[in-house]
Design a protein around this motif. Structure first.
Motif, short mmCIF file in Angstrom:
data_model
loop_
_atom_site.label_atom_id
_atom_site.label_comp_id
_atom_site.label_asym_id
_atom_site.label_seq_id
_atom_site.Cartn_x
_atom_site.Cartn_y
_atom_site.Cartn_z
N LEU A 12 -37.89 -34.00 33.00
CA LEU A 12 -37.64 -34.54 34.33
C LEU A 12 -36.64 -35.68 34.15
CD1 LEU A 12 -38.24 -34.78 37.38
CD2 LEU A 12 -40.14 -36.30 36.76
N LYS A 13 -35.45 -35.51 34.72
CA LYS A 13 -34.39 -36.52 34.55
C LYS A 13 -34.40 -37.57 35.65
CE LYS A 13 -30.34 -34.84 33.82
NZ LYS A 13 -29.11 -34.05 33.68
N SER A 14 -34.63 -37.14 36.91
CA SER A 14 -34.58 -38.11 38.00
C SER A 14 -35.32 -37.59 39.22
CB SER A 14 -33.13 -38.42 38.37
OG SER A 14 -32.50 -37.29 38.93
N ILE A 15 -35.67 -38.53 40.09
CA ILE A 15 -36.24 -38.23 41.40
C ILE A 15 -35.41 -38.97 42.44
CG2 ILE A 15 -38.24 -38.45 42.92
CD1 ILE A 15 -40.01 -38.33 40.46
N TYR A 16 -34.94 -38.23 43.43
CA TYR A 16 -34.16 -38.81 44.52
C TYR A 16 -35.02 -38.77 45.78
CZ TYR A 16 -30.99 -38.88 48.49
OH TYR A 16 -30.39 -39.15 49.68
N CYS A 17 -35.08 -39.88 46.47
CA CYS A 17 -35.83 -39.96 47.72
C CYS A 17 -34.87 -40.23 48.87
CB CYS A 17 -36.87 -41.07 47.65
SG CYS A 17 -38.10 -40.84 46.37
N GLY A 18 -34.69 -39.22 49.74
CA GLY A 18 -33.81 -39.36 50.90
C GLY A 18 -34.63 -39.53 52.16
N ALA A 19 -33.94 -39.59 53.28
CA ALA A 19 -34.62 -39.80 54.56
C ALA A 19 -35.51 -38.61 54.93
CB ALA A 19 -33.59 -40.04 55.65
N MET A 20 -35.08 -37.39 54.62
CA MET A 20 -35.82 -36.21 55.03
C MET A 20 -36.38 -35.38 53.88
SD MET A 20 -35.68 -36.30 58.31
CE MET A 20 -35.87 -34.72 59.04
N ASP A 21 -35.89 -35.61 52.67
CA ASP A 21 -36.36 -34.79 51.56
C ASP A 21 -36.38 -35.60 50.27
OD1 ASP A 21 -33.67 -35.05 50.93
OD2 ASP A 21 -33.35 -32.92 50.56
N MET A 22 -36.91 -34.97 49.25
CA MET A 22 -36.94 -35.55 47.92
C MET A 22 -36.46 -34.47 46.97
SD MET A 22 -40.61 -37.44 48.07
CE MET A 22 -40.41 -39.16 47.75
N ARG A 23 -35.82 -34.89 45.89
CA ARG A 23 -35.31 -33.94 44.90
C ARG A 23 -35.61 -34.44 43.50
NH1 ARG A 23 -29.62 -34.54 46.73
NH2 ARG A 23 -30.26 -34.96 48.84
N THR A 24 -35.93 -33.50 42.64
CA THR A 24 -36.05 -33.81 41.22
C THR A 24 -34.95 -33.05 40.48
OG1 THR A 24 -37.65 -32.00 40.92
CG2 THR A 24 -38.54 -34.20 41.28
N ARG A 49 -50.35 -33.72 47.95
CA ARG A 49 -49.53 -32.92 47.04
C ARG A 49 -48.43 -32.24 47.85
NH1 ARG A 49 -53.69 -33.97 44.22
NH2 ARG A 49 -53.81 -33.65 41.99
N ILE A 50 -47.20 -32.48 47.45
CA ILE A 50 -46.03 -31.95 48.15
C ILE A 50 -45.46 -30.81 47.32
CG2 ILE A 50 -43.78 -32.51 49.13
CD1 ILE A 50 -44.77 -35.52 48.94
N PRO A 51 -45.55 -29.57 47.82
CA PRO A 51 -45.06 -28.44 47.03
C PRO A 51 -43.53 -28.32 47.06
CG PRO A 51 -45.88 -27.68 49.13
CD PRO A 51 -46.16 -29.16 49.08
N CYS A 52 -43.02 -27.60 46.10
CA CYS A 52 -41.60 -27.29 46.04
C CYS A 52 -41.19 -26.54 47.29
CB CYS A 52 -41.34 -26.45 44.79
SG CYS A 52 -39.77 -25.61 44.77
N ARG A 53 -40.07 -26.92 47.89
CA ARG A 53 -39.55 -26.22 49.06
C ARG A 53 -38.45 -25.25 48.65
NH1 ARG A 53 -36.08 -29.33 53.47
NH2 ARG A 53 -34.75 -29.47 51.67
N SER A 54 -37.57 -25.68 47.75
CA SER A 54 -36.48 -24.81 47.30
C SER A 54 -35.98 -25.27 45.94
CB SER A 54 -35.33 -24.80 48.32
OG SER A 54 -34.79 -26.10 48.46
N ALA A 63 -40.03 -31.38 50.74
CA ALA A 63 -39.84 -31.84 52.11
C ALA A 63 -41.11 -32.50 52.65
CB ALA A 63 -39.43 -30.68 53.00
N PRO A 64 -41.42 -33.73 52.22
CA PRO A 64 -42.63 -34.39 52.71
C PRO A 64 -42.59 -34.64 54.21
CG PRO A 64 -41.26 -35.92 51.46
CD PRO A 64 -40.66 -34.57 51.29
N PHE A 65 -41.41 -34.89 54.77
CA PHE A 65 -41.28 -35.14 56.20
C PHE A 65 -41.73 -33.92 57.00
CE2 PHE A 65 -39.11 -35.70 60.25
CZ PHE A 65 -39.38 -37.03 60.52
#
Length: 93
Positions: A12-24, A49-54, A63-65
């Motif tokens: 796991l290199k990074s986690i990005y937290c945006g306004a509508m989604d999160m990315r690893t 627990r937030i599952p993978c969306r794509s 997509a926690p939002f």
């Protein structure tokens, strides 16, 4: 953070937290993570627990939002879960 899987290890290199989604983003030269997409979840400090969306290339999106969890920051995350194993995140709390 390195995560061992039955077929090898991914990082796991990074986690990005945006306004509508999160990315690893992952270092995964063998494309192992694609076999485990259904088992990847971000775990909040509240235990949600937030599952993978794509997924594309080396990025997994969440997509926690869309799940009604609102806007989350990296400090709201406690762990990442892969293949049933939870790995604590250091979020700078």
């Amino acid at each position: 953070m390195q995560i061992p899987l039955p077929d090898g290890t991914v990082t796991l290199k990074s986690i990005y937290c945006g306004a509508m989604d999160m990315r690893t983003t992952w270092d995964d030269p063998s494309d192992l993570i694609s076999d485990y997409l259904d088992s990847i979840k971000l775990v909040t400090a509240n235990g949600d627990r937030i599952p993978c969306r794509s997924w594309y290339d080396s990025t997994v999106e969440f997509a926690p939002f869309n799940l009604g969890l609102g806007h989350l920051a990296s400090t709201d995350l406690a762990a990442i879960e892969v293949n049933g194993q939870s790995y604590p995140l250091a979020t700078g709390k």
